[in-house]
Design an enzyme around this catalytic site. Structure first.
Site, PDB file in Angstrom:
ATOM      1  N   GLY A  15      44.891  45.137  38.692  1.00  0.00           N
ATOM      2  CA  GLY A  15      45.702  45.471  39.927  1.00  0.00           C
ATOM      3  C   GLY A  15      45.256  43.812  40.824  1.00  0.00           C
ATOM      4  N   LYS A 111      34.785  48.069  46.868  1.00  0.00           N
ATOM      5  CA  LYS A 111      34.866  48.011  48.550  1.00  0.00           C
ATOM      6  C   LYS A 111      34.595  49.335  48.372  1.00  0.00           C
ATOM      7  CE  LYS A 111      34.677  43.325  49.530  1.00  0.00           C
ATOM      8  NZ  LYS A 111      35.908  41.731  50.332  1.00  0.00           N
ATOM      9  N   LYS A 197      33.411  48.342  56.301  1.00  0.00           N
ATOM     10  CA  LYS A 197      34.624  47.389  57.309  1.00  0.00           C
ATOM     11  C   LYS A 197      36.226  48.200  56.920  1.00  0.00           C
ATOM     12  CE  LYS A 197      36.360  44.918  53.440  1.00  0.00           C
ATOM     13  NZ  LYS A 197      38.194  44.759  53.310  1.00  0.00           N
ATOM     14  N   THR A 254      39.241  41.827  57.669  1.00  0.00           N
ATOM     15  CA  THR A 254      40.142  42.740  57.050  1.00  0.00           C
ATOM     16  C   THR A 254      40.866  43.513  58.010  1.00  0.00           C
ATOM     17  OG1 THR A 254      39.248  42.914  55.384  1.00  0.00           O
ATOM     18  CG2 THR A 254      40.242  45.409  55.533  1.00  0.00           C
ATOM     19  N   GLU A 287      41.009  51.757  50.233  1.00  0.00           N
ATOM     20  CA  GLU A 287      39.986  52.255  50.324  1.00  0.00           C
ATOM     21  C   GLU A 287      38.824  52.623  51.142  1.00  0.00           C
ATOM     22  OE1 GLU A 287      37.357  52.481  47.221  1.00  0.00           O
ATOM     23  OE2 GLU A 287      37.945  50.876  46.299  1.00  0.00           O
TER      24      GLU A 287
HETATM   25  N1  LIG Z   1      43.166  43.196  46.965  1.00  0.00           N
HETATM   26  C1  LIG Z   1      41.857  42.585  48.031  1.00  0.00           C
HETATM   27  O1  LIG Z   1      42.022  41.755  48.477  1.00  0.00           O
HETATM   28  C2  LIG Z   1      40.945  42.392  47.635  1.00  0.00           C
HETATM   29  C3  LIG Z   1      39.891  43.842  46.484  1.00  0.00           C
HETATM   30  N2  LIG Z   1      38.312  44.614  46.605  1.00  0.00           N
HETATM   31  C4  LIG Z   1      38.480  45.568  46.060  1.00  0.00           C
HETATM   32  O2  LIG Z   1      38.474  45.690  44.724  1.00  0.00           O
HETATM   33  C5  LIG Z   1      38.363  46.931  44.623  1.00  0.00           C
HETATM   34  C6  LIG Z   1      40.255  47.147  43.479  1.00  0.00           C
HETATM   35  O3  LIG Z   1      41.078  46.518  44.303  1.00  0.00           O
HETATM   36  P1  LIG Z   1      42.537  46.310  43.599  1.00  0.00           P
HETATM   37  O4  LIG Z   1      42.562  45.468  42.947  1.00  0.00           O
HETATM   38  O5  LIG Z   1      42.595  45.501  45.173  1.00  0.00           O
HETATM   39  O6  LIG Z   1      43.120  47.436  43.942  1.00  0.00           O
HETATM   40  P2  LIG Z   1      45.139  47.593  43.819  1.00  0.00           P
HETATM   41  O7  LIG Z   1      45.974  48.731  43.662  1.00  0.00           O
HETATM   42  O8  LIG Z   1      45.872  46.049  43.664  1.00  0.00           O
HETATM   43  O9  LIG Z   1      44.489  47.948  42.131  1.00  0.00           O
HETATM   44  C7  LIG Z   1      44.070  48.606  41.082  1.00  0.00           C
HETATM   45  C8  LIG Z   1      43.868  48.476  39.380  1.00  0.00           C
HETATM   46  O10 LIG Z   1      42.384  49.451  38.988  1.00  0.00           O
HETATM   47  C9  LIG Z   1      43.869  49.790  37.695  1.00  0.00           C
HETATM   48  N3  LIG Z   1      43.500  51.324  38.144  1.00  0.00           N
HETATM   49  C10 LIG Z   1      43.313  52.629  39.383  1.00  0.00           C
HETATM   50  N4  LIG Z   1      43.161  53.513  38.304  1.00  0.00           N
HETATM   51  C11 LIG Z   1      42.068  53.446  36.869  1.00  0.00           C
HETATM   52  C12 LIG Z   1      41.678  54.194  36.172  1.00  0.00           C
HETATM   53  N5  LIG Z   1      41.369  55.220  36.095  1.00  0.00           N
HETATM   54  N6  LIG Z   1      41.336  53.417  35.019  1.00  0.00           N
HETATM   55  C13 LIG Z   1      42.141  52.108  34.982  1.00  0.00           C
HETATM   56  N7  LIG Z   1      42.718  51.296  35.509  1.00  0.00           N
HETATM   57  C14 LIG Z   1      42.678  51.985  37.115  1.00  0.00           C
HETATM   58  C15 LIG Z   1      45.133  50.367  38.572  1.00  0.00           C
HETATM   59  O11 LIG Z   1      45.909  49.973  37.501  1.00  0.00           O
HETATM   60  P3  LIG Z   1      47.733  50.802  37.648  1.00  0.00           P
HETATM   61  O12 LIG Z   1      48.279  50.294  38.514  1.00  0.00           O
HETATM   62  O13 LIG Z   1      48.041  51.770  36.593  1.00  0.00           O
HETATM   63  O14 LIG Z   1      47.365  52.140  39.505  1.00  0.00           O
HETATM   64  C16 LIG Z   1      45.313  49.052  39.187  1.00  0.00           C
HETATM   65  O15 LIG Z   1      45.201  48.014  38.369  1.00  0.00           O
HETATM   66  C17 LIG Z   1      39.059  47.967  45.503  1.00  0.00           C
HETATM   67  O16 LIG Z   1      37.769  48.339  45.521  1.00  0.00           O
HETATM   68  C18 LIG Z   1      38.806  47.111  46.427  1.00  0.00           C
HETATM   69  O17 LIG Z   1      38.818  46.861  47.701  1.00  0.00           O
HETATM   70  C19 LIG Z   1      37.950  43.722  47.035  1.00  0.00           C
HETATM   71  C20 LIG Z   1      38.471  42.206  47.721  1.00  0.00           C
HETATM   72  C21 LIG Z   1      39.770  41.675  47.895  1.00  0.00           C
HETATM   73  O1  LIG Z   2      38.277  43.325  51.140  1.00  0.00           O
HETATM   74  C1  LIG Z   2      39.103  43.061  51.355  1.00  0.00           C
HETATM   75  C2  LIG Z   2      39.151  41.144  52.065  1.00  0.00           C
HETATM   76  O2  LIG Z   2      37.724  40.950  51.852  1.00  0.00           O
HETATM   77  C3  LIG Z   2      40.460  43.564  50.981  1.00  0.00           C
HETATM   78  O3  LIG Z   2      40.954  44.815  52.342  1.00  0.00           O
HETATM   79  P1  LIG Z   2      42.060  45.715  52.109  1.00  0.00           P
HETATM   80  O4  LIG Z   2      41.522  46.039  50.825  1.00  0.00           O
HETATM   81  O5  LIG Z   2      41.933  46.302  53.148  1.00  0.00           O
HETATM   82  O6  LIG Z   2      43.317  44.488  51.662  1.00  0.00           O
END
Ligand SMILES: NC(=O)C1=CN([C@@H]2O[C@H](COP(=O)(O)OP(=O)(O)OC[C@H]3O[C@@H](n4cnc5c(N)ncnc54)[C@H](OP(=O)(O)O)[C@@H]3O)[C@@H](O)[C@H]2O)C=CC1
Ligand SMILES: O=C(CO)COP(=O)(O)O
Length: 352
Positions: A15, A111, A197, A254, A287
């Site tokens: 993701g 998170k 947060k 955020t 989240e």
């Molecule tokens: N984005 C950001 O800037 C930040 C995110 N985070 C945290 O990181 C975590 C991930 O977030 P983020 O990358 O943004 O989320 P996204 O929604 O961008 O991506 C999630 C990823 O996980 C995959 N996924 C979901 N469910 C499953 C599963 N059951 N098995 C395997 N893969 C799965 C999704 O696949 P598919 O495409 O098939 O749905 C996708 O590739 C969260 O907890 C978020 O709070 C922390 C800091 C920054």
């Molecule tokens: O945790 C994040 C930045 O630090 C990403 O926040 P969001 O999941 O709200 O995009």
């Protein structure tokens, strides 16, 4: 094994965050294996070095190779980065457990808090992974939108572990000129700050959606941090962590960034959309919704006042009108700004 301190790292989840972190690791010269459960995405990353769904316009370094086979992605690897939403953590760990043979250091970057079990992610990892497959658990958190990290804009995060030597190893793995990594020994505080947060960002989005101004947002951020610190401290966190990157730092980014999915979701709720409409159109994880449920339960378990969490819970799950929810917060009985946290600290020092 590779030269110097370069190593193979498997990032689980392609993701936005998993992909951006894979870029940081590749910029540092590590061999990066980016596992995805979506075969089309694996082909896109390997053929075109792009991830259009999650980081459009970004060219990925060629050191990133994507894998559809978890077994292949894990062969010979000691470090993995778990970058899937909280609700997918147990399922993914089950798949890792089924193929993994040697101990891993697992760095998680999610998170959230699990509703009902009320476990933090490091606790879920310890519950799901047998001891012989788990060397160390590390959490990486802080103000870090994937969109900006992928543009190599200056970013700071913190890493924490019960084993500070492991935290320092992960600090070394990620740190570079654009991505500065600190350490913090307070795992509870770092996980609670990062997860909670998102609740306040949803609420800040709602007040922006209602057309309220900066005063309301500053109030939510400040009083939001107060309730996060109250709960976190009662759960065993160091209150100072909440004035650091995983606390106020992540709360600021955020609640104020155009990139935040939690803020965007709140904003749409404030403009009158239903929760289902909002989540159906987001396309990425929000989240804060599940975390609000978990934090509402935690507030009861630990007997801590969390007024913002409580009214947001009623907006999300009991159909409360967002404007009425703000009115509830504004008409609460008079209180002292710091008294509750001071009481929690006094209770803790009596216990020690
Ligand atoms: N984005 C950001 O800037 C930040 C995110 N985070 C945290 O990181 C975590 C991930 O977030 P983020 O990358 O943004 O989320 P996204 O929604 O961008 O991506 C999630 C990823 O996980 C995959 N996924 C979901 N469910 C499953 C599963 N059951 N098995 C395997 N893969 C799965 C999704 O696949 P598919 O495409 O098939 O749905 C996708 O590739 C969260 O907890 C978020 O709070 C922390 C800091 C920054
Ligand atoms: O945790 C994040 C930045 O630090 C990403 O926040 P969001 O999941 O709200 O995009």
């Amino acid at each position: 094994m590779q030269e110097d301190n370069k190593t193979a790292v498997t990032v689980i989840g392609a993701g936005s965050w998993g992909t951006a972190l894979a870029m940081v690791l590749a910029d540092n010269g590590h061999e990066v294996r980016l596992w995805s459960h979506n075969e089309n995405q694996v082909n896109e990353i390997n053929q075109f070095h792009t991830n259009q769904k999650y980081l459009p316009e970004i060219k990925l370094p060629e050191l990133i190779v994507s894998y559809a086979s978890l077994n292949d992605a894990l062969i010979g690897v000691e470090n993995i980065v778990l970058a899937v939403p909280t609700k997918a953590i147990r399922e993914v760990l089950g798949k890792i457990r089924a193929v993994q043979k040697a101990p891993l250091t697992i760095t998680h970057v999610s998170k959230g808090i699990e509703p009902n079990s009320l476990l933090r992610i490091s606790e879920i990892i310890k519950e799901e992974m047998p001891k012989e497959l788990l060397k160390d658990v590390v959490v990486l958190s802080g103000p870090s939108h994937a969109e900006e990290v992928s543009l190599r804009h200056p970013t700071t995060v913190t890493v924490s572990s019960e084993n500070m030597e492991a935290a320092e190893r992960i600090q070394d793995l990620f740190i570079n000129q654009n991505f500065r990594v600190y350490t913090n020994s307070d795992v509870i505080g770092v996980e609670i700050g990062g997860a909670l947060k998102n609740i306040i960002a949803l609420a800040a989005g709602i007040t922006d959606g209602l057309g309220y101004g900066d005063n309301a947002k500053a109030a939510l951020m400040t009083r939001g941090l107060a309730e996060i610190a109250r709960l976190g401290t009662k759960m065993g966190a160091n209150p100072l962590t909440f004035s650091g990157l995983a606390g106020i730092g992540d709360l600021i980014v955020t609640c104020t960034s155009v990139h935040s999915r939690n803020w965007k979701a709140g904003n749409l709720l404030g403009k009158g959309k239903t929760l289902d409409e909002v989540l159906d159109n987001m396309g990425m994880v929000v989240e804060g919704v599940r975390t609000t449920k978990a934090a509402h339960q935690l507030a009861q378990t630990f007997d801590v006042q969390m007024p913002i969490t409580s009214v947001l819970y009623n907006v999300l799950f009991n159909g409360k009108n967002p404007k009425d929810a703000v009115d509830v917060l504004m008409s609460r009985g008079r209180t002292h700004e710091m008294e509750d946290l001071v009481n929690v600290l006094e209770e803790k020092s009596l216990e020690e």
